[in-house]
Scaffold this active site. Sequence first.
Site, mmCIF file in Angstrom:
data_model
loop_
_atom_site.group_PDB
_atom_site.id
_atom_site.type_symbol
_atom_site.label_atom_id
_atom_site.label_comp_id
_atom_site.label_asym_id
_atom_site.label_seq_id
_atom_site.Cartn_x
_atom_site.Cartn_y
_atom_site.Cartn_z
ATOM 1 N N LYS A 71 -2.413 -60.548 -34.393
ATOM 2 C CA LYS A 71 -3.208 -61.644 -33.817
ATOM 3 C C LYS A 71 -3.678 -62.544 -34.943
ATOM 4 O O LYS A 71 -4.220 -62.058 -35.952
ATOM 5 C CB LYS A 71 -4.436 -61.046 -33.093
ATOM 6 C CG LYS A 71 -5.300 -62.075 -32.402
ATOM 7 C CD LYS A 71 -4.823 -62.347 -31.009
ATOM 8 C CE LYS A 71 -5.465 -63.557 -30.355
ATOM 9 N NZ LYS A 71 -4.907 -64.861 -30.770
ATOM 10 N N LYS A 95 -10.941 -58.155 -39.418
ATOM 11 C CA LYS A 95 -11.815 -58.782 -38.414
ATOM 12 C C LYS A 95 -11.617 -58.161 -37.039
ATOM 13 O O LYS A 95 -12.570 -57.813 -36.348
ATOM 14 C CB LYS A 95 -11.485 -60.288 -38.357
ATOM 15 C CG LYS A 95 -12.621 -61.153 -37.915
ATOM 16 C CD LYS A 95 -12.237 -62.614 -37.928
ATOM 17 C CE LYS A 95 -12.018 -63.166 -39.318
ATOM 18 N NZ LYS A 95 -11.693 -64.600 -39.310
ATOM 19 N N LYS A 107 -1.226 -64.349 -39.477
ATOM 20 C CA LYS A 107 -1.593 -65.763 -39.647
ATOM 21 C C LYS A 107 -0.312 -66.560 -39.797
ATOM 22 O O LYS A 107 0.702 -66.032 -40.273
ATOM 23 C CB LYS A 107 -2.459 -65.940 -40.900
ATOM 24 C CG LYS A 107 -3.329 -67.167 -40.857
ATOM 25 C CD LYS A 107 -4.546 -66.913 -40.005
ATOM 26 C CE LYS A 107 -5.452 -68.110 -39.937
ATOM 27 N NZ LYS A 107 -6.711 -67.775 -39.255
ATOM 28 N N THR A 191 -16.435 -69.577 -32.060
ATOM 29 C CA THR A 191 -16.684 -69.166 -33.445
ATOM 30 C C THR A 191 -18.086 -69.595 -33.866
ATOM 31 O O THR A 191 -18.828 -68.823 -34.494
ATOM 32 C CB THR A 191 -15.612 -69.747 -34.394
ATOM 33 O OG1 THR A 191 -14.335 -69.380 -33.890
ATOM 34 C CG2 THR A 191 -15.765 -69.218 -35.800
ATOM 35 N N ASN A 222 -15.160 -78.142 -36.070
ATOM 36 C CA ASN A 222 -15.358 -77.324 -34.874
ATOM 37 C C ASN A 222 -16.432 -76.260 -35.084
ATOM 38 O O ASN A 222 -17.407 -76.173 -34.350
ATOM 39 C CB ASN A 222 -13.997 -76.702 -34.494
ATOM 40 C CG ASN A 222 -14.120 -75.699 -33.374
ATOM 41 O OD1 ASN A 222 -14.867 -74.731 -33.473
ATOM 42 N ND2 ASN A 222 -13.404 -75.911 -32.297
ATOM 43 N N SER A 359 -10.758 -65.094 -28.081
ATOM 44 C CA SER A 359 -9.305 -65.062 -27.868
ATOM 45 C C SER A 359 -8.904 -63.765 -27.173
ATOM 46 O O SER A 359 -8.024 -63.749 -26.308
ATOM 47 C CB SER A 359 -8.566 -65.146 -29.208
ATOM 48 O OG SER A 359 -8.405 -66.479 -29.596
#
Length: 425
Positions: A71, A95, A107, A191, A222, A359
């Site tokens: 992920k 994480k 990533k 986030t 963001n 997510s």
Amino acid sequence: MATSAINPLDSARKQLRAAAAILKIEPKVLAVLSEPKNELTDDIPVKMDDGSTQNFNSLRVQHNDALGPFKGGIRFGPGVSLDEVKALAMWMTWKTSLAGLPFGGAKGGVICDPKKFSKGELERLSRGYVQQFVEHLGPGKDIPAPDMYTNAQVMAWMLDEYEKLTGHHAPAAFTGKPVELGGIGARESATGYGGFVAVQQVSKLLKLKPKSTAVAIQGFGNVGHNAAQFLFDAGYKIVALSDSQGAIYNKKGLNPAAAMTCKLEKGKIAECYYRGSVVNGSKSGVISNDELLELDVDILIPAALENQITAKNANSIKAKVVVELANGPTTPEADKILQQKKTTVVPDVLANAGGVVASYFEWVQNNYGYYWTDDEVHDKLSKLVTAAFAKAVAESGEHNVDIRTGAYLLALSKVARAIELRGGI
Ligand code: NAD
């Protein structure tokens, strides 16, 4: 203070080695975790509007999937590099493990200048990425999400391409999608919301009262903007904000919503230092991003880039608390200095986990075909980040280490155990 010479992969590996030494992780498990499982790179040919074809180097790094499918986001940008993506993929593994999610870490990135693309070129690049890596992606394999310079629209194109190529609907293949395609409204602010929850928890721990707590935020995109708004609404005093072109400071407090309106109008935040409610009527100053980091505030929130707090400026950081909303803003050398100064650092793997937690909720809902309200998402997210914070603080106390190392110990031991249980190494 951006010091691009510092390689984030070196930092990520140093952090891994420090935690592995405490846990006495077996060398063969450490060897697995020091390198990504898969490192996919390819050139994507994109038909440009002028009729030419340009190739863009594209990456997908899949670090570890012992706890579940890979992920992690995909970023577009001229500064994207393989080592940066490898570091970010490794941080995703910690994480997701720390937050208790059934995911591994990955990533992606494309080396390009997305600001120069037309909408059509951006769409063809996004579809090209999926065409290149389709066999490695999917709800049970590897689930991308947006990152810097990618967004819900990019995820929509990628999902559409994925479904065309595989011949079936699979909304859980990408997260951070538009709501109409199975995304969740609260993903955009998740986030920042998770960061706000982390600030609340550290405030409780250190007995800081919102009204008398001055906060400086580096980065007003963001994450920084959403965190600023949640903190402002809860009564914290936001005294400094910045973007890539400069910062504003007012010790009486700034209004993030007014600052955003002004930034959108003026193009940069440094133009917004004396505009009505942005500064609640009193004149504020324009300062540099380096000066923002060194302000005499209670909480400093880096929410822009890697390597902002380094051995060069760590001694000048006056904040009592650093809450890392950016990935990798503090180098390991700076971390040591902050520890000596008794600065409390809430690490990125904990402070900015809200995005991947949301997510995860999106992926769960897509798999079930059953959707929650934004309030339910915030409530579940808050509980998860609060629990992860408590566990990391308890672990750090038990081993007499900083919160980052405590978080790493928890995350790493879980991944290492899953690797051992699976066997085959
Ligand atoms: P963004 O592109 O929306 O915003 C980045 C902001 O940083 C912009 O305001 C930009 O002007 C500013 N900036 C760039 N260079 C700067 C500099 N030198 N000094 C000060 N400000 C600068 O990106 P974002 O999604 O808000 O991500 C910010 C950070 O948070 C990144 O490190 C990212 O990896 C991390 N992060 C993001 C998410 C997410 O859900 N978006 C999740 C976890 C971590």
